[in-house]
Design a protein around this motif. Structure first.
Motif, mmCIF file in Angstrom:
data_model
loop_
_atom_site.group_PDB
_atom_site.id
_atom_site.type_symbol
_atom_site.label_atom_id
_atom_site.label_comp_id
_atom_site.label_asym_id
_atom_site.label_seq_id
_atom_site.Cartn_x
_atom_site.Cartn_y
_atom_site.Cartn_z
ATOM 1 N N GLY A 10 0.813 -1.200 0.000
ATOM 2 C CA GLY A 10 0.000 0.000 0.000
ATOM 3 C C GLY A 10 0.842 1.243 0.000
ATOM 4 O O GLY A 10 2.056 1.201 -0.219
ATOM 5 N N LEU A 11 0.172 2.355 0.261
ATOM 6 C CA LEU A 11 0.822 3.661 0.303
ATOM 7 C C LEU A 11 1.163 4.010 1.748
ATOM 8 O O LEU A 11 0.299 3.908 2.637
ATOM 9 C CB LEU A 11 -0.106 4.717 -0.290
ATOM 10 N N VAL A 12 2.393 4.407 1.979
ATOM 11 C CA VAL A 12 2.828 4.771 3.329
ATOM 12 C C VAL A 12 3.746 5.980 3.221
ATOM 13 O O VAL A 12 4.457 6.140 2.226
ATOM 14 C CB VAL A 12 3.536 3.580 4.012
ATOM 15 N N GLN A 13 3.724 6.808 4.233
ATOM 16 C CA GLN A 13 4.583 7.990 4.246
ATOM 17 C C GLN A 13 6.009 7.610 4.621
ATOM 18 O O GLN A 13 6.231 6.601 5.305
ATOM 19 C CB GLN A 13 4.044 9.017 5.236
ATOM 20 N N PRO A 14 6.967 8.392 4.186
ATOM 21 C CA PRO A 14 8.355 8.139 4.613
ATOM 22 C C PRO A 14 8.449 8.088 6.128
ATOM 23 O O PRO A 14 7.827 8.891 6.835
ATOM 24 C CB PRO A 14 9.105 9.359 4.056
ATOM 25 N N GLY A 15 9.199 7.104 6.610
ATOM 26 C CA GLY A 15 9.317 6.878 8.050
ATOM 27 C C GLY A 15 8.278 5.932 8.602
ATOM 28 O O GLY A 15 8.365 5.520 9.761
ATOM 29 N N GLY A 16 7.315 5.584 7.791
ATOM 30 C CA GLY A 16 6.247 4.696 8.237
ATOM 31 C C GLY A 16 6.628 3.232 8.181
ATOM 32 O O GLY A 16 7.766 2.874 7.849
ATOM 33 N N SER A 17 5.643 2.383 8.507
ATOM 34 C CA SER A 17 5.868 0.941 8.572
ATOM 35 C C SER A 17 4.784 0.195 7.805
ATOM 36 O O SER A 17 3.672 0.696 7.628
ATOM 37 C CB SER A 17 5.841 0.479 10.040
#
Length: 121
Positions: A10-17
């Motif tokens: 999926g789509l995740v922001q930088p720094g995410g998991s």
């Protein structure tokens, strides 16, 4: 027939998991190893991490310290926990498995269809 089905992209922001899962099903006798590869646009498919039936793991340098591969042998499932994701981790992630049967003289390799991971703000 053997099937590998991935989920969790999926789509995740930088720094995410994110956690990716891959379930193997079908005519399975013995799984020697399972792993994750990825392929970004315009690049070759590369190993991210793999784990064998002795729980020995192997990681790409880019994944070391940020990704964790694990398995549930009873469920024929392999997981990839990804932390501190970066834009360069964006790719289609493919599940891979090496399996054996008494009638075969070598392990056979199987691939899933892939799951897209996009790291973007």
């Amino acid at each position: 027939q053997v099937q590998l089905v991935e989920s969790g992209g999926g789509l995740v922001q930088p720094g995410g998991s994110l956690r990716l899962s891959c379930v193997a099903s079908g005519n399975i006798f013995h799984i020697y190893a399972m792993g994750w590869y990825r392929q970004a646009p315009g690049k070759e498919r590369e190993l991210v991490a793999d784990i064998n039936n002795a729980d020995s793991t192997n990681y790409a340098d880019s994944a070391m310290g940020r990704f964790t591969i694990s398995r549930d042998a009873a469920k024929n499932t392999v997981y990839l926990d990804m932390y501190n994701l970066k834009s360069e981790d964006s790719a289609v992630y493919y599940c891979n498995a090496l399996m054996g049967w008494p009638s075969a003289d070598r392990y056979l390799e199987f691939w899933g269809q892939g799951t897209l991971v996009t790291v973007s703000s």
